[in-house]
Write a protein that holds these residues in place. Structure first.
Motif, PDB file in Angstrom:
ATOM      1  N   PHE A  47      -8.433   1.204   9.268  1.00  0.00           N
ATOM      2  CA  PHE A  47      -7.496   1.590   8.231  1.00  0.00           C
ATOM      3  C   PHE A  47      -6.417   0.518   8.118  1.00  0.00           C
ATOM      4  N   GLY A  48      -6.043   0.181   6.893  1.00  0.00           N
ATOM      5  CA  GLY A  48      -5.128  -0.929   6.714  1.00  0.00           C
ATOM      6  C   GLY A  48      -3.997  -0.664   5.751  1.00  0.00           C
ATOM      7  N   ILE A  49      -2.919  -1.419   5.966  1.00  0.00           N
ATOM      8  CA  ILE A  49      -1.766  -1.444   5.076  1.00  0.00           C
ATOM      9  C   ILE A  49      -1.633  -2.873   4.554  1.00  0.00           C
ATOM     10  N   ASP A  50      -1.785  -3.049   3.233  1.00  0.00           N
ATOM     11  CA  ASP A  50      -1.625  -4.352   2.596  1.00  0.00           C
ATOM     12  C   ASP A  50      -0.195  -4.511   2.104  1.00  0.00           C
ATOM     13  N   ASP A  51       0.345  -5.702   2.243  1.00  0.00           N
ATOM     14  CA  ASP A  51       1.684  -6.016   1.755  1.00  0.00           C
ATOM     15  C   ASP A  51       1.612  -7.427   1.158  1.00  0.00           C
ATOM     16  N   PHE A  52       1.638  -7.523  -0.164  1.00  0.00           N
ATOM     17  CA  PHE A  52       1.492  -8.812  -0.839  1.00  0.00           C
ATOM     18  C   PHE A  52       2.813  -9.279  -1.420  1.00  0.00           C
ATOM     19  N   TRP A  53       2.975 -10.579  -1.467  1.00  0.00           N
ATOM     20  CA  TRP A  53       4.071 -11.215  -2.192  1.00  0.00           C
ATOM     21  C   TRP A  53       3.464 -12.244  -3.128  1.00  0.00           C
ATOM     22  N   LEU A  54       3.743 -12.112  -4.421  1.00  0.00           N
ATOM     23  CA  LEU A  54       3.234 -13.022  -5.433  1.00  0.00           C
ATOM     24  C   LEU A  54       4.410 -13.619  -6.201  1.00  0.00           C
ATOM     25  N   SER A  57       0.829  -1.204   0.000  1.00  0.00           N
ATOM     26  CA  SER A  57       0.000   0.000   0.000  1.00  0.00           C
ATOM     27  C   SER A  57       0.863   1.253   0.000  1.00  0.00           C
ATOM     28  N   PRO A  58       0.564   2.233  -0.861  1.00  0.00           N
ATOM     29  CA  PRO A  58       1.317   3.487  -0.827  1.00  0.00           C
ATOM     30  C   PRO A  58       0.861   4.404   0.294  1.00  0.00           C
ATOM     31  N   GLY A 110       5.923  -2.841   9.432  1.00  0.00           N
ATOM     32  CA  GLY A 110       6.262  -3.989   8.607  1.00  0.00           C
ATOM     33  C   GLY A 110       6.940  -3.693   7.296  1.00  0.00           C
ATOM     34  N   ALA A 111       7.216  -2.414   6.997  1.00  0.00           N
ATOM     35  CA  ALA A 111       7.882  -2.109   5.729  1.00  0.00           C
ATOM     36  C   ALA A 111       9.246  -2.765   5.652  1.00  0.00           C
ATOM     37  N   GLU A 112       9.906  -2.906   6.804  1.00  0.00           N
ATOM     38  CA  GLU A 112      11.240  -3.492   6.818  1.00  0.00           C
ATOM     39  C   GLU A 112      11.191  -5.012   6.717  1.00  0.00           C
ATOM     40  N   TRP A 113       9.991  -5.570   6.857  1.00  0.00           N
ATOM     41  CA  TRP A 113       9.835  -7.012   6.721  1.00  0.00           C
ATOM     42  C   TRP A 113       9.799  -7.384   5.249  1.00  0.00           C
ATOM     43  N   GLY A 114       9.878  -8.662   5.002  1.00  0.00           N
ATOM     44  CA  GLY A 114       9.710  -9.203   3.665  1.00  0.00           C
ATOM     45  C   GLY A 114       9.236 -10.631   3.800  1.00  0.00           C
ATOM     46  N   ILE A 154       0.169 -12.567   2.152  1.00  0.00           N
ATOM     47  CA  ILE A 154      -0.177 -11.198   2.519  1.00  0.00           C
ATOM     48  C   ILE A 154       0.238 -10.948   3.957  1.00  0.00           C
ATOM     49  N   HIS A 155       0.788  -9.768   4.210  1.00  0.00           N
ATOM     50  CA  HIS A 155       1.071  -9.264   5.548  1.00  0.00           C
ATOM     51  C   HIS A 155       0.232  -7.999   5.686  1.00  0.00           C
ATOM     52  N   PHE A 156      -0.751  -8.027   6.583  1.00  0.00           N
ATOM     53  CA  PHE A 156      -1.707  -6.929   6.708  1.00  0.00           C
ATOM     54  C   PHE A 156      -1.674  -6.350   8.112  1.00  0.00           C
ATOM     55  N   ASN A 157      -1.612  -5.015   8.213  1.00  0.00           N
ATOM     56  CA  ASN A 157      -1.674  -4.323   9.498  1.00  0.00           C
ATOM     57  C   ASN A 157      -2.917  -3.434   9.536  1.00  0.00           C
ATOM     58  N   ALA A 158      -3.659  -3.505  10.639  1.00  0.00           N
ATOM     59  CA  ALA A 158      -4.896  -2.733  10.788  1.00  0.00           C
ATOM     60  C   ALA A 158      -4.770  -1.738  11.935  1.00  0.00           C
ATOM     61  N   TYR A 159      -5.395  -0.551  11.730  1.00  0.00           N
ATOM     62  CA  TYR A 159      -5.286   0.558  12.683  1.00  0.00           C
ATOM     63  C   TYR A 159      -6.651   1.214  12.909  1.00  0.00           C
TER      64      TYR A 159
END
Length: 239
Positions: A29-36, A18-19, A194-198, A43-48
């Motif tokens: 509110f959420g941040i999506d982080d997908f790996w395909l 998510s940008p 989680g931006a530093e995660w992968g 998906i790694h998802f954080n909710a706020y």
């Protein structure tokens, strides 16, 4: 940019994040982080509680396999895609959610804020999060918007709300979401957590948090075919 259903599975390969935070449900509110990486996905998802990502609610990792289908017969610019779910891990931060998960006996029924649990079997009803036993497959949509800058490509997923016809695990998503994720080229957008995660860190979490339902050998995720190595989602390799 135009959203297209005309893309290959190779064009999807990589990480998409998510940008900016999106209001995924009213007040959440959420941040999506997908790996395909065909045929695998995560998906790694954080909710706020807020768009500033200060009040954390929960964090979620799901892994499985996916398959692209044909162009959607009802949603222009979208392509049908099926996403299997073989592992679901969750950690909660909000005291109200911790109490609700305890009451619902989700996971091991003994939740502590900030600690991961495997909810692959049974899910977490207070979050409307099904386990792989109730939702082994999501009937999703994908739409790709290309840009002149590869790092600005946008990937849209399908709507996840319930309606009179069911939900994404009982019927095809009825349309694309308004918000999107962008291809990660270089450093990922540093919003939320989680931006530093992968994918490597996601695998560490899912392989080290396993709850065995009754009748399942210890250490084997629910829904994993016989013979799959312990701690490894079915058919999935390393990132």
């Amino acid at each position: 940019m135009n959203i297209s259903a005309d893309f290959t599975v190779e064009e999807l390969s990589g990480r998409w994040r998510s940008p900016e935070p999106a209001e995924v449900f009213p007040g959440i509110f959420g941040i999506d982080d997908f790996w395909l990486h065909s045929p695998f996905w995560a998906i790694h998802f954080n909710a706020y509680k807020d768009p500033g990502c200060d009040g954390r609610l929960f964090e979620l990792i799901i892994m499985g396999m996916f398959e692209l289908r044909g162009p959607s017969p009802v949603t222009p610019g979208a392509r049908d895609a099926d996403f299997s779910r073989v592992k679901v891990c969750l950690r909660l931060f909000d005291p109200g959610l911790v109490a609700a998960a305890d009451e619902a006996k989700s996971g091991d029924g003994n939740w502590r804020a900030g600690e991961w649990q495997d909810v692959s079997y049974g899910g977490c009803p207070p979050l409307d999060l099904p386990g792989v036993d109730d939702c082994p497959l999501e009937y999703d949509l994908l739409g790709l918007a290309r840009s002149g800058d590869r790092g600005a490509d946008r990937l849209y997923f399908g709507q996840r709300h319930h309606d009179e016809l069911g939900s994404i695990w009982t019927r095809r998503a009825p349309g694309l979401l308004d918000y999107y994720v962008t291809r990660v080229v270089g450093a990922p957008p540093p919003i939320g957590h989680g931006a530093e995660w992968g994918p490597g860190e996601w695998f560490r979490v899912t392989s080290s948090n396993t709850l065995s339902p009754a009748g399942t050998p210890a250490g084997t995720p629910a829904g994993t075919p016989a013979g799959t190595p312990v701690g490894t989602p079915a058919g999935r390799g390393t990132p």
